[in-house]
Write a protein that holds these residues in place. Structure first.
Motif, PDB file in Angstrom:
ATOM      1  N   THR A  42      64.484 -36.274 126.567  1.00  0.00           N
ATOM      2  CA  THR A  42      63.947 -35.021 126.023  1.00  0.00           C
ATOM      3  C   THR A  42      64.920 -34.292 125.119  1.00  0.00           C
ATOM      4  O   THR A  42      64.550 -33.333 124.460  1.00  0.00           O
ATOM      5  N   GLY A  43      66.181 -34.712 125.097  1.00  0.00           N
ATOM      6  CA  GLY A  43      67.207 -33.996 124.334  1.00  0.00           C
ATOM      7  C   GLY A  43      67.892 -32.971 125.218  1.00  0.00           C
ATOM      8  O   GLY A  43      67.401 -32.628 126.292  1.00  0.00           O
ATOM      9  N   ARG A  44      69.038 -32.489 124.764  1.00  0.00           N
ATOM     10  CA  ARG A  44      69.805 -31.512 125.551  1.00  0.00           C
ATOM     11  C   ARG A  44      69.069 -30.180 125.583  1.00  0.00           C
ATOM     12  O   ARG A  44      68.328 -29.824 124.683  1.00  0.00           O
ATOM     13  N   TRP A  45      69.321 -29.420 126.656  1.00  0.00           N
ATOM     14  CA  TRP A  45      68.759 -28.085 126.779  1.00  0.00           C
ATOM     15  C   TRP A  45      69.324 -27.172 125.699  1.00  0.00           C
ATOM     16  O   TRP A  45      70.425 -27.397 125.188  1.00  0.00           O
ATOM     17  N   SER A  46      68.591 -26.112 125.373  1.00  0.00           N
ATOM     18  CA  SER A  46      69.070 -25.187 124.345  1.00  0.00           C
ATOM     19  C   SER A  46      70.340 -24.470 124.791  1.00  0.00           C
ATOM     20  O   SER A  46      71.179 -24.114 123.977  1.00  0.00           O
ATOM     21  N   ILE A  47      70.491 -24.265 126.088  1.00  0.00           N
ATOM     22  CA  ILE A  47      71.713 -23.691 126.645  1.00  0.00           C
ATOM     23  C   ILE A  47      72.388 -24.823 127.419  1.00  0.00           C
ATOM     24  O   ILE A  47      71.784 -25.398 128.321  1.00  0.00           O
ATOM     25  N   PRO A  48      73.609 -25.169 127.063  1.00  0.00           N
ATOM     26  CA  PRO A  48      74.268 -26.276 127.748  1.00  0.00           C
ATOM     27  C   PRO A  48      74.330 -26.046 129.259  1.00  0.00           C
ATOM     28  O   PRO A  48      74.704 -24.962 129.725  1.00  0.00           O
ATOM     29  N   PRO A  49      73.948 -27.042 130.050  1.00  0.00           N
ATOM     30  CA  PRO A  49      73.963 -26.872 131.511  1.00  0.00           C
ATOM     31  C   PRO A  49      75.359 -26.577 132.043  1.00  0.00           C
ATOM     32  O   PRO A  49      75.506 -25.905 133.062  1.00  0.00           O
ATOM     33  N   GLU A  50      76.390 -27.048 131.341  1.00  0.00           N
ATOM     34  CA  GLU A  50      77.760 -26.737 131.767  1.00  0.00           C
ATOM     35  C   GLU A  50      77.992 -25.228 131.731  1.00  0.00           C
ATOM     36  O   GLU A  50      78.616 -24.668 132.633  1.00  0.00           O
ATOM     37  N   GLN A  51      77.468 -24.560 130.694  1.00  0.00           N
ATOM     38  CA  GLN A  51      77.611 -23.107 130.611  1.00  0.00           C
ATOM     39  C   GLN A  51      76.769 -22.425 131.682  1.00  0.00           C
ATOM     40  O   GLN A  51      77.197 -21.441 132.278  1.00  0.00           O
ATOM     41  N   LEU A  52      75.577 -22.952 131.921  1.00  0.00           N
ATOM     42  CA  LEU A  52      74.717 -22.341 132.938  1.00  0.00           C
ATOM     43  C   LEU A  52      75.373 -22.395 134.319  1.00  0.00           C
ATOM     44  O   LEU A  52      75.287 -21.443 135.083  1.00  0.00           O
ATOM     45  N   LEU A  53      76.026 -23.498 134.619  1.00  0.00           N
ATOM     46  CA  LEU A  53      76.689 -23.589 135.915  1.00  0.00           C
ATOM     47  C   LEU A  53      77.884 -22.643 135.998  1.00  0.00           C
ATOM     48  O   LEU A  53      78.151 -22.059 137.049  1.00  0.00           O
ATOM     49  N   ARG A  54      78.585 -22.471 134.896  1.00  0.00           N
ATOM     50  CA  ARG A  54      79.687 -21.493 134.893  1.00  0.00           C
ATOM     51  C   ARG A  54      79.149 -20.074 135.046  1.00  0.00           C
ATOM     52  O   ARG A  54      79.765 -19.240 135.709  1.00  0.00           O
ATOM     53  N   VAL A  55      78.011 -19.810 134.427  1.00  0.00           N
ATOM     54  CA  VAL A  55      77.385 -18.491 134.580  1.00  0.00           C
ATOM     55  C   VAL A  55      77.018 -18.270 136.035  1.00  0.00           C
ATOM     56  O   VAL A  55      77.211 -17.181 136.588  1.00  0.00           O
ATOM     57  N   LEU A  56      76.516 -19.304 136.685  1.00  0.00           N
ATOM     58  CA  LEU A  56      76.176 -19.204 138.098  1.00  0.00           C
ATOM     59  C   LEU A  56      77.419 -18.899 138.936  1.00  0.00           C
ATOM     60  O   LEU A  56      77.369 -18.071 139.850  1.00  0.00           O
ATOM     61  N   LEU A  57      78.541 -19.524 138.607  1.00  0.00           N
ATOM     62  CA  LEU A  57      79.788 -19.224 139.304  1.00  0.00           C
ATOM     63  C   LEU A  57      80.174 -17.757 139.130  1.00  0.00           C
ATOM     64  O   LEU A  57      80.588 -17.099 140.086  1.00  0.00           O
ATOM     65  N   VAL A  58      80.053 -17.247 137.914  1.00  0.00           N
ATOM     66  CA  VAL A  58      80.360 -15.833 137.652  1.00  0.00           C
ATOM     67  C   VAL A  58      79.463 -14.945 138.503  1.00  0.00           C
ATOM     68  O   VAL A  58      79.927 -13.986 139.132  1.00  0.00           O
ATOM     69  N   GLN A  59      78.178 -15.282 138.543  1.00  0.00           N
ATOM     70  CA  GLN A  59      77.239 -14.467 139.314  1.00  0.00           C
ATOM     71  C   GLN A  59      77.599 -14.458 140.795  1.00  0.00           C
ATOM     72  O   GLN A  59      77.569 -13.414 141.444  1.00  0.00           O
ATOM     73  N   ILE A  60      77.988 -15.601 141.320  1.00  0.00           N
ATOM     74  CA  ILE A  60      78.341 -15.691 142.740  1.00  0.00           C
ATOM     75  C   ILE A  60      79.671 -15.002 143.034  1.00  0.00           C
ATOM     76  O   ILE A  60      79.776 -14.198 143.958  1.00  0.00           O
ATOM     77  N   LEU A  61      80.680 -15.296 142.236  1.00  0.00           N
ATOM     78  CA  LEU A  61      82.017 -14.760 142.497  1.00  0.00           C
ATOM     79  C   LEU A  61      82.114 -13.251 142.327  1.00  0.00           C
ATOM     80  O   LEU A  61      82.881 -12.589 143.022  1.00  0.00           O
TER      81      LEU A  61
END
Length: 120
Positions: A42-61
């Protein structure tokens, strides 16, 4: 926006997020192939999943309670922008796009790799 001081210089050398980001870089190197494989048809997501996971870390921490607050914080917090990999002038994605955080984290293999990497 132009700045005479780089994002790298703005983050203190002894800040705990520097250590976490270095660890995260190693984990991301291993997971990048997984994300490429998952999105090969399908092609890469518009927002790189690597960034999304880092955003999730920020939200948790930093106990950011909602995705709306998270996107707002990313818009003006230079520390968070640096950690996620956004430049000072980069646009933060729309709040509706942040629902993709859940999508990426629901991919069983990526979630297992992510959890295993951080739950040492």
């Amino acid at each position: 926006m132009s700045s005479y001081v780089s994002r790298e210089q703005r983050v203190p050398k002894d800040h705990s997020l520097r250590t976490l980001r270095a660890l995260d870089d190693g984990i991301r190197a291993n997971m990048s192939a997984l994300f490429d494989q998952r999105s090969s048809h399908t092609g890469r997501w518009s927002i790189p999943p690597e960034q999304l996971l880092r955003v999730l870390l920020v939200q948790i921490l930093f106990t950011i309670h909602s995705e709306r607050q998270l996107v707002e914080q990313l818009d003006y917090n230079l520390l968070f922008r640096w950690f996620v990999g956004l430049g000072i002038g980069d646009a933060v994605w729309e709040r509706n796009s942040s629902a993709s955080i859940s999508t990426v984290c629901l991919i069983p293999t990526s979630h297992a790799s992510f959890s295993a990497a951080y739950c040492i």
